[in-house]
Design a protein around this motif. Structure first.
Motif, PDB file in Angstrom:
ATOM      1  N   GLU A 105       0.839  -1.208   0.000  1.00  0.00           N
ATOM      2  CA  GLU A 105       0.000   0.000   0.000  1.00  0.00           C
ATOM      3  C   GLU A 105       0.873   1.256   0.000  1.00  0.00           C
ATOM      4  O   GLU A 105       0.578   2.226  -0.720  1.00  0.00           O
ATOM      5  N   ASN A 106       1.961   1.259   0.775  1.00  0.00           N
ATOM      6  CA  ASN A 106       2.854   2.419   0.797  1.00  0.00           C
ATOM      7  C   ASN A 106       3.505   2.646  -0.565  1.00  0.00           C
ATOM      8  O   ASN A 106       3.701   3.788  -0.994  1.00  0.00           O
ATOM      9  N   PHE A 107       3.847   1.552  -1.232  1.00  0.00           N
ATOM     10  CA  PHE A 107       4.431   1.621  -2.571  1.00  0.00           C
ATOM     11  C   PHE A 107       3.431   2.261  -3.534  1.00  0.00           C
ATOM     12  O   PHE A 107       3.763   3.183  -4.296  1.00  0.00           O
ATOM     13  N   TYR A 108       2.192   1.785  -3.482  1.00  0.00           N
ATOM     14  CA  TYR A 108       1.119   2.307  -4.337  1.00  0.00           C
ATOM     15  C   TYR A 108       0.875   3.792  -4.068  1.00  0.00           C
ATOM     16  O   TYR A 108       0.779   4.605  -5.006  1.00  0.00           O
ATOM     17  N   LEU A 109       0.797   4.162  -2.792  1.00  0.00           N
ATOM     18  CA  LEU A 109       0.539   5.559  -2.439  1.00  0.00           C
ATOM     19  C   LEU A 109       1.702   6.466  -2.826  1.00  0.00           C
ATOM     20  O   LEU A 109       1.495   7.638  -3.168  1.00  0.00           O
ATOM     21  N   ALA A 110       2.914   5.937  -2.776  1.00  0.00           N
ATOM     22  CA  ALA A 110       4.081   6.723  -3.190  1.00  0.00           C
ATOM     23  C   ALA A 110       4.021   7.031  -4.685  1.00  0.00           C
ATOM     24  O   ALA A 110       4.359   8.142  -5.111  1.00  0.00           O
ATOM     25  N   ILE A 111       3.580   6.074  -5.476  1.00  0.00           N
ATOM     26  CA  ILE A 111       3.419   6.302  -6.912  1.00  0.00           C
ATOM     27  C   ILE A 111       2.388   7.409  -7.150  1.00  0.00           C
ATOM     28  O   ILE A 111       2.603   8.326  -7.957  1.00  0.00           O
ATOM     29  N   LYS A 112       1.279   7.322  -6.431  1.00  0.00           N
ATOM     30  CA  LYS A 112       0.240   8.346  -6.572  1.00  0.00           C
ATOM     31  C   LYS A 112       0.755   9.725  -6.142  1.00  0.00           C
ATOM     32  O   LYS A 112       0.450  10.735  -6.778  1.00  0.00           O
ATOM     33  N   LYS A 113       1.536   9.748  -5.076  1.00  0.00           N
ATOM     34  CA  LYS A 113       2.093  10.999  -4.578  1.00  0.00           C
ATOM     35  C   LYS A 113       3.030  11.626  -5.616  1.00  0.00           C
ATOM     36  O   LYS A 113       2.986  12.841  -5.855  1.00  0.00           O
ATOM     37  N   ILE A 114       3.879  10.814  -6.221  1.00  0.00           N
ATOM     38  CA  ILE A 114       4.798  11.318  -7.249  1.00  0.00           C
ATOM     39  C   ILE A 114       4.013  11.889  -8.427  1.00  0.00           C
ATOM     40  O   ILE A 114       4.361  12.937  -8.981  1.00  0.00           O
ATOM     41  N   HIS A 115       2.940  11.208  -8.805  1.00  0.00           N
ATOM     42  CA  HIS A 115       2.112  11.684  -9.918  1.00  0.00           C
ATOM     43  C   HIS A 115       1.420  13.006  -9.579  1.00  0.00           C
ATOM     44  O   HIS A 115       1.476  13.971 -10.356  1.00  0.00           O
ATOM     45  N   GLU A 116       0.787  13.053  -8.412  1.00  0.00           N
ATOM     46  CA  GLU A 116      -0.059  14.194  -8.070  1.00  0.00           C
ATOM     47  C   GLU A 116       0.748  15.425  -7.648  1.00  0.00           C
ATOM     48  O   GLU A 116       0.383  16.558  -7.986  1.00  0.00           O
ATOM     49  N   THR A 117       1.835  15.211  -6.918  1.00  0.00           N
ATOM     50  CA  THR A 117       2.582  16.339  -6.349  1.00  0.00           C
ATOM     51  C   THR A 117       3.772  16.744  -7.205  1.00  0.00           C
ATOM     52  O   THR A 117       4.126  17.926  -7.258  1.00  0.00           O
ATOM     53  N   TYR A 118       4.374  15.773  -7.906  1.00  0.00           N
ATOM     54  CA  TYR A 118       5.621  16.036  -8.619  1.00  0.00           C
ATOM     55  C   TYR A 118       5.520  15.795 -10.125  1.00  0.00           C
ATOM     56  O   TYR A 118       6.519  15.566 -10.794  1.00  0.00           O
ATOM     57  N   ASN A 119       4.261  15.854 -10.634  1.00  0.00           N
ATOM     58  CA  ASN A 119       4.035  15.785 -12.075  1.00  0.00           C
ATOM     59  C   ASN A 119       4.655  14.541 -12.697  1.00  0.00           C
ATOM     60  O   ASN A 119       5.245  14.592 -13.778  1.00  0.00           O
ATOM     61  N   SER A 120       4.554  13.417 -11.982  1.00  0.00           N
ATOM     62  CA  SER A 120       5.054  12.112 -12.439  1.00  0.00           C
ATOM     63  C   SER A 120       6.573  12.068 -12.620  1.00  0.00           C
ATOM     64  O   SER A 120       7.098  11.184 -13.282  1.00  0.00           O
ATOM     65  N   ASP A 121       7.260  13.004 -12.013  1.00  0.00           N
ATOM     66  CA  ASP A 121       8.724  13.065 -12.111  1.00  0.00           C
ATOM     67  C   ASP A 121       9.301  13.239 -10.706  1.00  0.00           C
ATOM     68  O   ASP A 121       9.322  14.345 -10.154  1.00  0.00           O
ATOM     69  N   ALA A 122       9.788  12.143 -10.138  1.00  0.00           N
ATOM     70  CA  ALA A 122      10.273  12.170  -8.760  1.00  0.00           C
ATOM     71  C   ALA A 122      11.472  13.094  -8.571  1.00  0.00           C
ATOM     72  O   ALA A 122      11.722  13.567  -7.463  1.00  0.00           O
ATOM     73  N   SER A 123      12.197  13.384  -9.646  1.00  0.00           N
ATOM     74  CA  SER A 123      13.360  14.264  -9.502  1.00  0.00           C
ATOM     75  C   SER A 123      12.953  15.691  -9.149  1.00  0.00           C
ATOM     76  O   SER A 123      13.795  16.489  -8.713  1.00  0.00           O
ATOM     77  N   ASN A 124      11.675  16.020  -9.316  1.00  0.00           N
ATOM     78  CA  ASN A 124      11.206  17.343  -8.895  1.00  0.00           C
ATOM     79  C   ASN A 124      11.303  17.525  -7.379  1.00  0.00           C
ATOM     80  O   ASN A 124      11.221  18.650  -6.881  1.00  0.00           O
ATOM     81  N   ILE A 125      11.480  16.421  -6.654  1.00  0.00           N
ATOM     82  CA  ILE A 125      11.677  16.505  -5.203  1.00  0.00           C
ATOM     83  C   ILE A 125      12.957  17.264  -4.881  1.00  0.00           C
ATOM     84  O   ILE A 125      13.027  17.993  -3.887  1.00  0.00           O
ATOM     85  N   TRP A 126      13.979  17.097  -5.724  1.00  0.00           N
ATOM     86  CA  TRP A 126      15.291  17.679  -5.403  1.00  0.00           C
ATOM     87  C   TRP A 126      15.842  18.616  -6.481  1.00  0.00           C
ATOM     88  O   TRP A 126      16.977  19.044  -6.413  1.00  0.00           O
ATOM     89  N   LYS A 127      15.040  18.987  -7.456  1.00  0.00           N
ATOM     90  CA  LYS A 127      15.502  19.891  -8.509  1.00  0.00           C
ATOM     91  C   LYS A 127      15.648  21.325  -8.012  1.00  0.00           C
ATOM     92  O   LYS A 127      15.038  21.719  -7.022  1.00  0.00           O
ATOM     93  N   ASP A 128      16.449  22.101  -8.747  1.00  0.00           N
ATOM     94  CA  ASP A 128      16.541  23.555  -8.578  1.00  0.00           C
ATOM     95  C   ASP A 128      17.119  23.989  -7.238  1.00  0.00           C
ATOM     96  O   ASP A 128      16.645  24.941  -6.608  1.00  0.00           O
ATOM     97  N   ASN A 129      18.150  23.251  -6.788  1.00  0.00           N
ATOM     98  CA  ASN A 129      18.945  23.700  -5.639  1.00  0.00           C
ATOM     99  C   ASN A 129      18.089  24.003  -4.398  1.00  0.00           C
ATOM    100  O   ASN A 129      18.176  25.091  -3.807  1.00  0.00           O
ATOM    101  N   PRO A 130      17.280  23.049  -3.957  1.00  0.00           N
ATOM    102  CA  PRO A 130      16.391  23.318  -2.821  1.00  0.00           C
ATOM    103  C   PRO A 130      17.141  23.359  -1.492  1.00  0.00           C
ATOM    104  O   PRO A 130      18.274  22.875  -1.380  1.00  0.00           O
ATOM    105  N   LYS A 131      16.514  23.898  -0.481  1.00  0.00           N
ATOM    106  CA  LYS A 131      17.051  23.805   0.875  1.00  0.00           C
ATOM    107  C   LYS A 131      16.969  22.354   1.343  1.00  0.00           C
ATOM    108  O   LYS A 131      16.056  21.615   0.958  1.00  0.00           O
ATOM    109  N   SER A 132      17.911  21.961   2.187  1.00  0.00           N
ATOM    110  CA  SER A 132      17.901  20.579   2.684  1.00  0.00           C
ATOM    111  C   SER A 132      16.624  20.302   3.476  1.00  0.00           C
ATOM    112  O   SER A 132      16.068  19.197   3.397  1.00  0.00           O
ATOM    113  N   ALA A 133      16.130  21.288   4.218  1.00  0.00           N
ATOM    114  CA  ALA A 133      14.891  21.096   4.973  1.00  0.00           C
ATOM    115  C   ALA A 133      13.723  20.793   4.053  1.00  0.00           C
ATOM    116  O   ALA A 133      12.832  20.003   4.393  1.00  0.00           O
TER     117      ALA A 133
END
Length: 247
Positions: A105-133
């Motif tokens: 279930e966590n695996f499934y929800l993580a896929i949905k989270k990547i799609h909904e929040t990060y436009n189906s691209d997980a690298s958007n989590i760390w793109k553009d020199n973000p703060k570590s926090a």
């Protein structure tokens, strides 16, 4: 600051400053190639982090490859099309985790989270020199991910994959049993110290990047500073270590 800490920090900084080289998460060639391909399959790394809970790390990090092998690829759209029932069947069939139902279930929800929040691209989590926090917080938003795994994920990205962050002040040390043992024997924390104390000790020692201490301490714990019969004479901290009794 004592000499042992200076040596640990120097060792950690040397690792950070090395050029990128393939990270061996599992020891299985194809699985590690999948996990290292942050350009094509950034979601493999994220999903492996989500799975890294209450089983051996190597087994957890194999899960994306196992699922890829089962469904014939790991393209994000192929994953996104999988219903929860299918993912649960794969987890059960291959006995992927100690808690197959929950982690499927966590695996499934993580896929949905990547799609909904990060436009189906997980690298958007760390793109553009973000703060570590920011990066740590984003990992914490995945179901089942706590501070330990979120910090670990950010640390791997910064240290091993050379992802550029605006700062590293919120990349903490992981309260791993190996790291904890080394800190106790170095006299940095009490043998009854909590995980939070370990984290804050590392923050106190190197506030600009506490997690720089993580890998060198973990490697010492695994290779030399064993629970029983430690190999002190082979450890590069031997001459600095007070060898505090952990029993």
């Amino acid at each position: 600051m004592n000499d042992a800490i200076k040596v640990l920090i120097k060792k950690g900084q040397e690792i950070v400053n090395q050029p990128y080289k393939k990270v061996y998460f599992t020891g299985q060639k194809e699985a590690d190639s999948l996990l290292n391909d942050l350009k094509k399959f950034p979601h493999a790394f994220v999903l492996a982090c989500v799975m890294d809970r209450q089983i051996k790390a190597e087994r957890a990090w194999m899960i994306p490859f196992e699922i890829s092998d089962e469904i014939g690829g790991f393209d994000f759209q192929k994953l996104f099309a999988l219903p929860l029932k299918k993912i649960k069947r794969v987890f059960q069939k291959r006995a992927l985790h100690r808690f197959n139902e929950t982690m499927a279930e966590n695996f499934y929800l993580a896929i949905k989270k990547i799609h909904e929040t990060y436009n189906s691209d997980a690298s958007n989590i760390w793109k553009d020199n973000p703060k570590s926090a920011t990066v740590v917080r984003r990992f914490l938003q995945f179901k089942g991910v706590g501070v330990k795994i979120a910090s670990m994920a950010a640390n791997i990205l910064a240290r091993d994959f050379k992802i550029q962050f605006a700062d590293k002040i919120c990349i903490d040390i992981s309260p791993d049993v190996q790291v904890n043992r080394v800190f106790i024997r170095l006299g940095l924390i009490d043998k009854n110290a909590t995980r939070d104390e370990l984290i804050y000790c590392a923050r106190e020692l190197h506030p600009e990047y506490p997690g720089v201490l993580d890998l060198p301490a973990w490697e010492i714990g695994r290779e030399f500073c064993r629970p029983n019969n430690p190999v002190c004479e082979d450890c590069y901290l031997e001459k600095y270590c007070p060898k505090v009794d952990i029993d």
